[in-house]
Design a protein around this motif. Structure first.
Motif, PDB file in Angstrom:
ATOM      1  N   ILE A 274       0.849  -1.194   0.000  1.00  0.00           N
ATOM      2  CA  ILE A 274       0.000   0.000   0.000  1.00  0.00           C
ATOM      3  C   ILE A 274       0.885   1.244   0.000  1.00  0.00           C
ATOM      4  O   ILE A 274       1.738   1.411   0.877  1.00  0.00           O
ATOM      5  CB  ILE A 274      -0.929   0.025   1.221  1.00  0.00           C
ATOM      6  CG1 ILE A 274      -1.819  -1.227   1.241  1.00  0.00           C
ATOM      7  CG2 ILE A 274      -1.786   1.278   1.225  1.00  0.00           C
ATOM      8  CD1 ILE A 274      -2.636  -1.363   2.499  1.00  0.00           C
ATOM      9  N   TRP A 275       0.662   2.113  -0.992  1.00  0.00           N
ATOM     10  CA  TRP A 275       1.372   3.388  -1.079  1.00  0.00           C
ATOM     11  C   TRP A 275       0.384   4.513  -0.790  1.00  0.00           C
ATOM     12  O   TRP A 275      -0.674   4.598  -1.405  1.00  0.00           O
ATOM     13  CB  TRP A 275       1.951   3.598  -2.482  1.00  0.00           C
ATOM     14  CG  TRP A 275       2.989   2.613  -2.876  1.00  0.00           C
ATOM     15  CD1 TRP A 275       2.798   1.323  -3.273  1.00  0.00           C
ATOM     16  CD2 TRP A 275       4.395   2.837  -2.920  1.00  0.00           C
ATOM     17  NE1 TRP A 275       3.987   0.719  -3.561  1.00  0.00           N
ATOM     18  CE2 TRP A 275       4.998   1.625  -3.356  1.00  0.00           C
ATOM     19  CE3 TRP A 275       5.212   3.932  -2.643  1.00  0.00           C
ATOM     20  CZ2 TRP A 275       6.366   1.487  -3.520  1.00  0.00           C
ATOM     21  CZ3 TRP A 275       6.577   3.796  -2.806  1.00  0.00           C
ATOM     22  CH2 TRP A 275       7.143   2.584  -3.233  1.00  0.00           C
ATOM     23  N   LEU A 292     -11.044   1.402   4.615  1.00  0.00           N
ATOM     24  CA  LEU A 292     -10.518   0.865   3.362  1.00  0.00           C
ATOM     25  C   LEU A 292      -9.305  -0.026   3.621  1.00  0.00           C
ATOM     26  O   LEU A 292      -9.175  -1.110   3.040  1.00  0.00           O
ATOM     27  CB  LEU A 292     -10.142   2.013   2.424  1.00  0.00           C
ATOM     28  CG  LEU A 292      -9.806   1.635   0.985  1.00  0.00           C
ATOM     29  CD1 LEU A 292     -11.009   1.020   0.299  1.00  0.00           C
ATOM     30  CD2 LEU A 292      -9.316   2.846   0.210  1.00  0.00           C
ATOM     31  N   ILE A 293      -8.415   0.418   4.511  1.00  0.00           N
ATOM     32  CA  ILE A 293      -7.250  -0.391   4.868  1.00  0.00           C
ATOM     33  C   ILE A 293      -7.694  -1.689   5.523  1.00  0.00           C
ATOM     34  O   ILE A 293      -7.171  -2.776   5.238  1.00  0.00           O
ATOM     35  CB  ILE A 293      -6.323   0.392   5.804  1.00  0.00           C
ATOM     36  CG1 ILE A 293      -5.742   1.603   5.081  1.00  0.00           C
ATOM     37  CG2 ILE A 293      -5.211  -0.483   6.339  1.00  0.00           C
ATOM     38  CD1 ILE A 293      -4.901   1.264   3.879  1.00  0.00           C
ATOM     39  N   HIS A 294      -8.691  -1.603   6.397  1.00  0.00           N
ATOM     40  CA  HIS A 294      -9.194  -2.788   7.095  1.00  0.00           C
ATOM     41  C   HIS A 294      -9.750  -3.809   6.107  1.00  0.00           C
ATOM     42  O   HIS A 294      -9.487  -5.021   6.217  1.00  0.00           O
ATOM     43  CB  HIS A 294     -10.281  -2.376   8.095  1.00  0.00           C
ATOM     44  CG  HIS A 294     -10.876  -3.524   8.841  1.00  0.00           C
ATOM     45  ND1 HIS A 294     -11.976  -4.222   8.362  1.00  0.00           N
ATOM     46  CD2 HIS A 294     -10.537  -4.105  10.023  1.00  0.00           C
ATOM     47  CE1 HIS A 294     -12.281  -5.182   9.209  1.00  0.00           C
ATOM     48  NE2 HIS A 294     -11.428  -5.133  10.229  1.00  0.00           N
ATOM     49  N   ASP A 295     -10.496  -3.343   5.099  1.00  0.00           N
ATOM     50  CA  ASP A 295     -11.094  -4.268   4.139  1.00  0.00           C
ATOM     51  C   ASP A 295     -10.038  -4.901   3.230  1.00  0.00           C
ATOM     52  O   ASP A 295     -10.128  -6.086   2.889  1.00  0.00           O
ATOM     53  CB  ASP A 295     -12.133  -3.544   3.289  1.00  0.00           C
ATOM     54  CG  ASP A 295     -13.414  -3.255   4.059  1.00  0.00           C
ATOM     55  OD1 ASP A 295     -13.568  -3.820   5.159  1.00  0.00           O
ATOM     56  OD2 ASP A 295     -14.239  -2.462   3.579  1.00  0.00           O
ATOM     57  N   TYR A 309       3.801   2.089   2.818  1.00  0.00           N
ATOM     58  CA  TYR A 309       4.676   3.231   2.595  1.00  0.00           C
ATOM     59  C   TYR A 309       3.883   4.519   2.808  1.00  0.00           C
ATOM     60  O   TYR A 309       3.143   4.967   1.933  1.00  0.00           O
ATOM     61  CB  TYR A 309       5.270   3.185   1.191  1.00  0.00           C
ATOM     62  CG  TYR A 309       6.146   1.976   0.964  1.00  0.00           C
ATOM     63  CD1 TYR A 309       7.435   1.916   1.481  1.00  0.00           C
ATOM     64  CD2 TYR A 309       5.663   0.874   0.266  1.00  0.00           C
ATOM     65  CE1 TYR A 309       8.234   0.805   1.302  1.00  0.00           C
ATOM     66  CE2 TYR A 309       6.451  -0.247   0.071  1.00  0.00           C
ATOM     67  CZ  TYR A 309       7.740  -0.267   0.596  1.00  0.00           C
ATOM     68  OH  TYR A 309       8.511  -1.385   0.419  1.00  0.00           O
ATOM     69  N   THR A 310       3.998   5.067   4.002  1.00  0.00           N
ATOM     70  CA  THR A 310       3.276   6.286   4.350  1.00  0.00           C
ATOM     71  C   THR A 310       3.972   6.980   5.498  1.00  0.00           C
ATOM     72  O   THR A 310       4.662   6.345   6.312  1.00  0.00           O
ATOM     73  CB  THR A 310       1.822   5.962   4.751  1.00  0.00           C
ATOM     74  OG1 THR A 310       1.144   7.177   5.097  1.00  0.00           O
ATOM     75  CG2 THR A 310       1.785   5.032   5.951  1.00  0.00           C
ATOM     76  N   ARG A 334       7.262  -4.312   5.949  1.00  0.00           N
ATOM     77  CA  ARG A 334       8.033  -3.159   5.478  1.00  0.00           C
ATOM     78  C   ARG A 334       7.238  -1.900   5.785  1.00  0.00           C
ATOM     79  O   ARG A 334       6.095  -1.765   5.357  1.00  0.00           O
ATOM     80  CB  ARG A 334       8.309  -3.260   3.972  1.00  0.00           C
ATOM     81  CG  ARG A 334       9.183  -4.430   3.574  1.00  0.00           C
ATOM     82  CD  ARG A 334       9.179  -4.617   2.060  1.00  0.00           C
ATOM     83  NE  ARG A 334      10.062  -5.673   1.630  1.00  0.00           N
ATOM     84  CZ  ARG A 334       9.738  -6.971   1.595  1.00  0.00           C
ATOM     85  NH1 ARG A 334       8.509  -7.338   1.973  1.00  0.00           N
ATOM     86  NH2 ARG A 334      10.589  -7.878   1.188  1.00  0.00           N
ATOM     87  N   LEU A 335       7.856  -0.968   6.510  1.00  0.00           N
ATOM     88  CA  LEU A 335       7.225   0.293   6.877  1.00  0.00           C
ATOM     89  C   LEU A 335       8.137   1.446   6.499  1.00  0.00           C
ATOM     90  O   LEU A 335       9.354   1.385   6.718  1.00  0.00           O
ATOM     91  CB  LEU A 335       6.938   0.330   8.376  1.00  0.00           C
ATOM     92  CG  LEU A 335       6.002  -0.747   8.944  1.00  0.00           C
ATOM     93  CD1 LEU A 335       5.934  -0.628  10.455  1.00  0.00           C
ATOM     94  CD2 LEU A 335       4.605  -0.633   8.327  1.00  0.00           C
TER      95      LEU A 335
END
Length: 635
Positions: A274-275, A292-295, A309-310, A334-335
């Protein structure tokens, strides 16, 4: 750091150790395999491909077969004594665009180039364009080439080719064996081409394993319903999903699915990336909603790899909470950044991580929190990547003491924020990192004492003791500290592999002098590496220029060479078996380095040089003097 240059996508072949995992040969088939290999000369001599670059394709094919000789013991026993002929001299070139492969009179049930294990290994070692050509050889190679293409090739669907998507889908449908499984969608209006997208997924959806979505652009548009129904629910065998960029109005939606709807499961989805679209200094902002992230995470009950990546820590917290709720046990994380609060949260989750990458720790991160996380992972973690510690001016460094990392094999330090502020002390390789195999320092600029480098902590045998287990060292930034290189043999007494980028001529000479036991060397040259032929050969610049100017090559015999070679040269690396030099268009490696240095590396079996100015005569000379399995010279 050297990189293989592919036309579409960077590619790394399967590890050699994986050769026997695909299919274990029985003892009786091993006997027939040797009998099959003896017949390989006939099919190679009769192979014809109607293409302008056919000779290079066949040369690559022969090289790929030659590489099989370097595999582990069981395969070496099978291949022992088999000679691959110089097929280019006897290769029959066809001018017909419709020419077909000449079928030799051989029992194909026993032929080595129809053995699926051998063919798979050949495909893994060929450039991508040659794999595509190999689909024309025969039905067996058609299938194996398609398998390889599905692993490597990423097809982009965008405004340049979206008009032909329906035609492309029909072509794939009639082929009977779809050769592509990875697609990247973006830069077009989905609603305008909805029919074409539906046709495409009806054909390719079941075979797709990797999708990347990039729609955050003023010229492209996608709705929540289109994202869900067209792209996510038509790929039952999806293994990797990259959500690179999405429109702001879509990512702010509270949920990917309507209220009360059961979230569908993509059970084969293992890797989610996820970017965040937000390019703002406000790290509390995010373009993604928590729902949205949860789904997205809920759709992957068997998720093992997650990349987020945030800068926004609310988004990181939402991802961690979703993992906890679904009881997903990650193996790789990866964070881009992590706060003190999320660092403690991650520690409590106790994931059995094998790989962890954190680009930046936030300003308020405490050393005890980092050590606590590492202690939790000490018995599972095998690969660890850190970048740096974000600090305000005049803030203290983040000093961390490693716990005993019983299984850690790879340790990488990536791009620092400015000067390195994440430090490790005290450090003892024997006590804290007893199984470490590889250390990498990437993109650290400047020279001490004006800045601090990670390798100052690790290349210091007086305090750390020798790292008896480390075999590979990677330094991908400009170095000018010869003193540090003098410490390498004492710090890493079993060092076998060195990767160095943008190192000065003095550093390269230090490699020749202080690291004679290297077995693999990867050098990436820069504009500062003037007179690189002189550096490689150890011949002073003045003598080197005179020999080139007056064309005195033939007068320099072995005795003369020993006299004029006054500086350390690459010839000191008597155990070197693999050499990769990524040259520079201004500082090219030429015939001089090959004639007066490289041909004396008797242990060399693999040589790759890019941006080189080496003639065919010199290449033939190296083939005569060296037992090369792989030779690649790119102008």
């Amino acid at each position: 750091m050297y990189r293989f240059k592919m036309t579409d996508e960077e590619f790394s072949g399967m590890d050699l150790e994986d050769f026997s995992e695909e299919d274990e040969l029985q003892e009786e088939s091993m006997i027939s395999l040797k009998r099959q290999l003896i017949a390989s000369e006939e099919i190679i001599r009769n192979l014809r491909l109607s293409n302008a670059s056919q000779e290079q394709t066949i040369h690559n094919l022969v090289s790929a077969i030659e590489k099989l000789r370097s595999l582990h013991l069981e395969e070496r026993r099978v291949l022992e004594g088999i000679k691959i002929p110089n097929v280019l001299s006897s290769f029959r070139i066809s001018d017909s665009s419709n020419s077909k492969v000449v079928q030799p009179a051989i029992d194909y049930s026993q032929h080595p180039l129809l053995n699926h294990i051998i063919v798979s290994n050949i495909m893994q070692r060929l450039p991508l364009n040659d794999v595509i050509k190999c689909r024309l050889v025969c039905q067996s190679w058609w299938g194996k080439a398609n398998e390889e293409l599905r692993k490597r090739k990423l097809i982009g669907i965008n405004y340049r080719n979206i008009e032909n998507l329906s035609k492309f889908a029909k072509l794939l449908e009639t082929s009977g064996d779809i050769p592509f499984a990875k697609f990247r969608f973006g830069l077009f209006v989905v609603n305008t081409h909805r029919v074409a997208v539906e046709d495409f997924f009806s054909v390719c959806g079941p075979v797709i394993t990797h999708i990347a979505l990039c729609f955050a652009n003023q010229f492209c548009e996608i709705s929540l319903e289109e994202l869900r129904d067209l792209f996510l629910l038509r790929v039952p065998n999806l293994e990797k999903l990259d959500v690179e960029r999405l429109p702001l109005k879509l990512t702010k939606e509270l949920s990917l699915f309507p209220p009360g709807t059961k979230v569908p499961q993509l059970r084969k989805l293992k890797h989610l990336k996820i970017w965040d679209n937000m390019a703002s200094d406000n790290r509390m902002d995010s373009t993604y909603s928590v729902g949205l992230i949860h789904d997205l995470i809920s759709m992957a009950p068997n998720l093992s790899k997650l990349s987020v990546y945030t800068e926004c820590q609310h988004l990181v917290a939402a991802a961690l909470k979703s993992l906890e709720e679904k009881r997903i046990e990650l193996r790789e994380l990866r964070l881009e950044s992590i706060s003190e609060e999320n660092l403690l949260y991650l520690t409590r989750l106790r994931f059995p991580l094998k790989m962890l990458r954190i680009e930046y720790f936030d300003t308020l991160t405490a050393p005890e929190s980092v050590k606590s996380l590492l202690t939790t992972l000490s018995f599972t973690l095998e690969e660890l990547h850190f970048s740096d510690y974000r600090v305000m001016n005049h803030a203290e460094n983040l000093v961390v003491a490693f716990p005993r990392m019983a299984r850690l094999r790879v340790l990488k330090f990536r791009r620092p924020w400015n000067d390195r502020r994440l430090l490790f002390y005290p450090l003892s390789f024997k006590e804290q990192l007893p199984c470490l195999k590889k250390i990498s320092f990437q993109h650290e600029q400047g020279s001490p004492p004006y800045c601090i480098h990670s390798y100052n902590d690790f290349v210091n045998p007086e305090t750390t003791g020798p790292a008896e287990t480390v075999e590979e060292l990677e330094i991908t930034h400009e170095l000018d500290s010869v003193i540090m290189f003098r410490k390498l043999p004492e710090s890493f007494p079993k060092l076998k592999i060195l990767k160095s980028t943008d190192s000065s001529n003095e550093i390269i000479r230090a490699i020749w002098e202080f690291l004679p036991n290297l077995q693999e060397l990867y050098l990436t040259l820069s504009i500062s590496n003037r007179n690189i032929d002189s550096v490689i050969t150890g011949i002073p610049v003045e003598v080197y220029r005179q020999i080139c100017k007056e064309n005195l090559y033939s007068r320099v015999d072995g005795n003369v060479l020993e006299i004029i070679r006054t500086d350390p040269s690459i010839c000191n690396l008597k155990k070197l078996s693999k050499l990769v030099i990524e040259g520079h268009q201004i500082n090219r490696v030429t015939d001089f380095a090959c004639s007066f240095a490289l041909i004396f590396l008797k242990a060399l079996t693999s040589l790759t040089i890019t941006d080189a100015d080496i003639t065919e005569d010199c290449r033939d000379l190296m083939k005569i003097h060296l037992n090369l399995v792989h030779l690649e010279i790119l102008p």
